[in-house]
Enzyme design. Sequence first.
Site, PDB file in Angstrom:
ATOM      1  N   GLU A   1       0.838  -1.205   0.000  1.00 33.65           N
ATOM      2  CA  GLU A   1       0.000   0.000   0.000  1.00 33.65           C
ATOM      3  C   GLU A   1       0.871   1.253   0.000  1.00 33.65           C
ATOM      4  O   GLU A   1       1.796   1.367   0.809  1.00 33.65           O
ATOM      5  CB  GLU A   1      -0.887   0.044   1.246  1.00 33.65           C
ATOM      6  CG  GLU A   1      -2.064  -0.916   1.240  1.00 33.65           C
ATOM      7  CD  GLU A   1      -2.958  -0.737   2.461  1.00 33.65           C
ATOM      8  OE1 GLU A   1      -4.058  -1.295   2.452  1.00 33.65           O
ATOM      9  OE2 GLU A   1      -2.559  -0.043   3.418  1.00 33.65           O
ATOM     10  N   CYS A   2       0.579   2.185  -0.877  1.00 30.95           N
ATOM     11  CA  CYS A   2       1.120   3.544  -0.849  1.00 30.95           C
ATOM     12  C   CYS A   2       2.650   3.557  -0.760  1.00 30.95           C
ATOM     13  O   CYS A   2       3.331   3.342  -1.753  1.00 30.95           O
ATOM     14  CB  CYS A   2       0.475   4.331   0.283  1.00 30.95           C
ATOM     15  SG  CYS A   2       0.591   6.122   0.070  1.00 30.95           S
ATOM     16  N   GLY A   3       3.222   3.769   0.423  1.00 30.43           N
ATOM     17  CA  GLY A   3       4.666   3.756   0.567  1.00 30.43           C
ATOM     18  C   GLY A   3       5.273   2.435   0.146  1.00 30.43           C
ATOM     19  O   GLY A   3       6.377   2.375  -0.408  1.00 30.43           O
TER      20      GLY A   3
ATOM     21  N   LEU B   1       4.039   0.524  -2.244  1.00 33.70           N
ATOM     22  CA  LEU B   1       4.039   0.608  -3.701  1.00 33.70           C
ATOM     23  C   LEU B   1       5.260   1.378  -4.193  1.00 33.70           C
ATOM     24  O   LEU B   1       5.926   0.968  -5.148  1.00 33.70           O
ATOM     25  CB  LEU B   1       2.745   1.261  -4.176  1.00 33.70           C
ATOM     26  CG  LEU B   1       2.581   1.580  -5.670  1.00 33.70           C
ATOM     27  CD1 LEU B   1       1.119   1.478  -6.074  1.00 33.70           C
ATOM     28  CD2 LEU B   1       3.103   2.971  -6.019  1.00 33.70           C
TER      29      LEU B   1
ATOM     30  N   SER C   1      -0.977  -0.749  -4.611  1.00 37.46           N
ATOM     31  CA  SER C   1      -1.901   0.350  -4.861  1.00 37.46           C
ATOM     32  C   SER C   1      -1.656   1.477  -3.867  1.00 37.46           C
ATOM     33  O   SER C   1      -1.084   1.271  -2.792  1.00 37.46           O
ATOM     34  CB  SER C   1      -3.341  -0.155  -4.722  1.00 37.46           C
ATOM     35  OG  SER C   1      -4.270   0.903  -4.695  1.00 37.46           O
TER      36      SER C   1
END
Length: 466
Positions: free
Chosen positions: A330-332, A334, A432
């Site tokens: 997730e986020c970081g 990714l 994502s």
Amino acid sequence: MTVIIAADRSGSGKTTITLSLLAYLQHHQFNIQSFKVGPDYIDPMFHQFVTQKPCRNLDPILTSEPYIKQCFTHHTQNTDYALIEGVMGLFDGVSPQIHQIPTASTAHIAKILNLPIVLVIDCSRLSGSVAAIAHGFTTLNPQLKFAGLILNKVASDRHLELLKSALEPLNIDILGIVRRQDKIHLPERHLGLVPTDELPQLQTLIHQLTHLAADCFDWEKLLPLFKTQKTGYIQFNLKKPDLNLPVKIAVARDQAFSFYYQDNLDLLQKLGAELVFWSPLNDTQLPENIQGFYFGGGFPELFAKQLSENLSVKKAVQDLISVGIPTYAECGGLMYLCEEIIDFENKYWPMVGILPTKAFMGKRLKLGYYQANILQDSFLLPKQTTIFGHQFHRSELTLESPNPLYKMKRYGKNLENETIGEGWQFTNLHASYLHLHWGNNPEIPTRFLQQCSMFNSAESATIQEQ
């Protein structure tokens, strides 16, 4: 009973007040459980630092109203006191229908749980007008209950006299008076407060807040409000998958990767996972015999140099993902799997390189709830599933996925032309920007673990030895 600490607006000192209350209760060795309204990751870190117990998020968009009741009841049964910190101003939040309590607001949580509210008011630029604010907040919705007020940032005795005089006709209890504190400050940066792991002087600050709480609050009135009601445990009904136990999941957790909902970690463990925490920043090798990766969000952009220079770990992560180890990012997380991170100074730092794109720091914060429809079957979610998540990031990608995982739109929006494609998926890889809370979707961690259990940990060990 338990109360919610709310505020008239963001920046009124709600978090500082909450930490001060928690610090006082912890200092007196009371058994206390804290909660945070909304999708916040950093405020719960501060709660946990004080209470030495994981804080729980209460978010009706990411989960559901029944889950909030279940979570709150479950986690207050073995504690003497409980405290909920709200989000933004009391009535602020996302609402798909106007004229109703915003679905993501502190007020809505108060209504769901039928709890009284303690309203924090920033009095730094107020005198007589404080009465209009207090009257408006306490009467706008007659379904809400108010236990009293905490007056924050009071400048002087004369200032306090004016505030009390204005409030007296309203007959509202003043539960705390906090003078302006120029020496007590929680440092901030581009995504909010600086996380606890980066604050070596935090314990000193907590000591200051403990002393502040002893002097500033009416504990004779407050303490009974925090008392929990014992109604019996509400068990989480989980159907455990048939796994080859144990399933070892490597969870990246350090200063670069720290955004995890405790409920997600708990779900993995309850479903049969053995969580092995490790550091992409500091470890020179991966944990042994792992069968899955979980990369949460955080601040990889601030530690990009150190992440980039940890060559052995980057190579090991790349090799395992290349042969199909199930990976959730997730986020970081990714960003770490991209080819490069381009930091705020426009410096390029090579990363794992699994995703054929680069992450660069943009000028605008992307913040909000999203409704996401799954565009293709993945190892986590079947096609056409609808989920709700939250995004909170400054980075962008130089190249978006040609076959996006999600079709997303802002929560509460109906315009189809506002939908966007987002997310990357390869064999056993889900990456994502969308943060998910699995509390209302236990099938996500269930499917993750099922896939992990089929990954050959012996093969994993062989690859790591090469």
